[in-house]
Design an enzyme around this catalytic site. Structure first.
Site, mmCIF file in Angstrom:
data_model
loop_
_atom_site.group_PDB
_atom_site.id
_atom_site.type_symbol
_atom_site.label_atom_id
_atom_site.label_comp_id
_atom_site.label_asym_id
_atom_site.label_seq_id
_atom_site.Cartn_x
_atom_site.Cartn_y
_atom_site.Cartn_z
ATOM 1 C CG ASN A 80 40.039 28.053 109.796
ATOM 2 O OD1 ASN A 80 41.030 27.402 109.508
ATOM 3 N ND2 ASN A 80 39.016 27.527 110.427
ATOM 4 C CG ASP A 81 38.877 28.115 105.055
ATOM 5 O OD1 ASP A 81 39.078 27.143 105.808
ATOM 6 O OD2 ASP A 81 37.749 28.534 104.773
ATOM 7 C CB VAL A 82 43.752 32.792 104.133
ATOM 8 C CG1 VAL A 82 42.545 33.141 103.287
ATOM 9 C CG2 VAL A 82 43.663 33.446 105.492
#
Lengths: 97, 467
Positions: B393-395
């Site tokens: 997600n964040d990456v």
């Protein structure tokens, strides 16, 4: 201060050199190896167990015996657990034929 | 004679630590390097037991008892732990080392006060004992909190004025330490235990507000703390192998921490002070980005994948949690057989630790050259037909490039939005570990495939086969 430096000069040299060696060793590490390397370093600072063994070995009262015993167990956990976990991580990097 | 032999053993031990660490930093020699360091440790331990002056033979039972209990517990936990839980494990073992250093200081303090008159203690030794106590306690308690956070037992929590409280407490600890050492107060013991208590509290407050996504950096930092605590033992006993091992880990660990921060394009101060906000932004996503989410089912996804010429998998923590690495490899092989080119895009901090994905995928026999690091894979997304985001997600959050107010702003990400199609496998619309919404999900090229990574991948395999 001057006296302190002079009486510990060998150790001071050792500490400074080791700081540089440590930095030098890590300089070029692929990010793949960050976690195993951290884990390996984690096992190496388990060398603190030697202090625990010295305490345990010289213990002549209940206080030192008990704390020393717990310290030996904790130190061993750090050393053995650390090396085994690192080995398990690295096992997976072996070359495929 | 004995102590002379012991010095040689310590010398060999020290050198093997250096060589071991050196070998650990290269993929080809890493595993052997670990064994070299373990060898050095073994001879140093055995040498100490049998050759150190003043070790009472009557205490051998206690020593070996402790060693055996520790070895069995350590081996069993280290062998049983799942690959996804590695980070917690490192943190736990690190805490044990810190606790060990802490206890050594406690015992040595008692020896010191018994051997000397109160108010007239040797200041050098007292300083080393105090430092060992403070650093060891912070490392022990901090590691326990980090362990709790990674395993989901402890939630992120911060007080108002957290930073002021922390810095104040640290100054108080150091002030009390110097006062105890140099004032010659007869009440050393009271101060000692007060400092111990404050250090424990500081350890909690230090780690508690730091976001879970930053835990690897914190563990690495605490790791170098324990190294310094071990080195304090080296000063105390004038023991060179403890000194070398401790300082080596202290300095290498500090640098490793900085390198890890760099991989996330953040500074260490930023990690320690700028804690990730909670999930306040979590539910306002659809209004904020204007788009809607498009859902896709497994059979449509399978069609996209099978008739693509190039597919890139982007694995993340979701893959690790679902233990889906084997199924993932199976899907990769199946697609390759159908003539699709498949690669993995590995973000340096995907998962909960740097290198986490490499370790997992290597476990399921994914070929080394299929795992492509971020800098090399990013230009390839433009020529990719389908990107399959598996629990990351964040990456892949474009906010890191476009939204300066985002907590992850500035972190290099995988440019998946350049691909023609993006399939995002996720358990739900919940925000990622950093607790922030992901605009990528609302883009017209993106479709969401909801479900547990392992189950969904299994479905995809059977759908591809059925086509």
């Amino acid at each position: 201060m001057l006296e302190f430096i002079n009486s510990n000069i060998q150790i001071i040299y050792l500490v400074i050199l080791m700081i540089f060696v440590g930095v030098e060793l890590i300089e070029k590490v692929p990010s793949v190896l960050h976690t195993p390397l951290m884990s390996g370093a984690n096992a190496i600072h388990g060398v603190v167990i030697i202090g625990a063994i010295i305490i345990m070995g010289q213990a002549d009262n209940m206080f030192a015996t008990l704390l020393g015993f717990v310290a030996v167990i904790l130190g061993t956990l750090n050393v053995v657990g650390g090396f085994v976990v690192t080995d398990r991580m690295l096992e997976m990097f072996k070359k495929k034929k | 004679m004995n102590s002379q032999i012991l010095q040689v053993i310590y010398l060999i031990g020290s050198v093997s630590f250096i060589i071991g660490l050196k070998m650990l930093s290269k993929p080809d020699t890493a595993r052997k390097g670990n064994l070299v360091a373990a060898f050095g440790m073994t001879i140093a331990i055995l040498g100490t037991i049998f050759l150190y002056e003043g070790i009472l033979v009557s205490n051998y039972g206690w020593i070996f008892g402790g060693l055996i209990i520790g070895s069995i517990l350590g081996t069993v936990t280290a062998k049983k732990v799942k690959m996804t839980q590695m980070p917690e494990m490192v943190s736990l073992f690190n805490g044990m080392g810190g606790a060990c250093a802490m206890l050594i200081s406690a015992v040595e303090f008692r020896h010191l006060t018994h051997a000397n008159e109160a108010g007239n203690l040797p200041s050098g030794e007292l300083l080393i004992i105090m430092l060992g106590l403070i650093i060891g306690s912070v490392s022990f308690v901090g590691s326990m909190v980090a362990w709790g956070k990674l395993s989901g037992r402890v939630k992120d929590y911060s007080l108002s004025f957290q930073q002021v409280v922390n810095i104040g407490l640290l100054l108080l600890i150091l002030g009390a330490m110097f006062y105890t050492i140099y004032s010659g107060t007869p009440d050393v013991a009271t101060y000692f235990y007060a400092i111990w208590t404050m250090s424990v509290i500081y350890g909690i407050l230090f780690v508690l507000p730091i976001g879970g996504a930053d835990m690897p950096v914190v563990i690495s930092l605490l790791n170098s703390f324990t190294g310094v605590a071990a080195a304090m033992g080296g000063f105390l006993y004038d023991n060179k192998v403890m000194l070398v091992g401790g300082i080596l880990v202290g300095s290498a660990g500090t640098l490793l921490t900085i390198v890890m921060c760099k991989a996330m394009n953040r500074s260490l101060t930023n990690v320690l002070i700028g804690n990730f906000g909670g999930s306040s932004a979590a539910s306002e996503g659809s209004e904020k980005f204007g788009g809607t989410i498009r859902e896709i089912n497994a059979s449509d996804s399978a069609i996209l994948l099978k008739y693509a010429s190039k597919v890139i998998f982007v694995p993340g923590y979701g893959l690790a949690v679902a233990q889906a690495q084997h199924v993932c490899h199976e899907l990769e092989e199946l697609l390759e057989k159908e003539g699709v080119e498949v690669k993995y895009a590995i973000h340096p901090v995907a998962g909960r630790m740097p290198g986490h994905m490499n370790v997992l995928l290597a476990e399921s026999n994914v070929a080394y050259d299929k795992l492509v690091e971020m800098e090399n894979i990013n230009p390839e997304f433009a020529t990719t037909d389908v990107v399959l985001v598996i629990g990351a997600n964040d990456v892949v959050n474009p906010a890191a490039k476009t939204d300066p107010s985002s907590p992850i702003y500035g972190m290099p990400i995988l440019d998946v939005e350049n691909a023609k199609n993006i399939i995002i496998m996720k358990r739900s619309m919940k925000a990622g570990y950093a607790g922030i919404e992901n605009e990528l999900f609302y883009q017209p090229k993106s479709s969401m495939l909801f479900g547990d990574a392992k189950k969904t991948l299994t479905q995809l395999i059977s759908e591809v086969k059925a086509l």
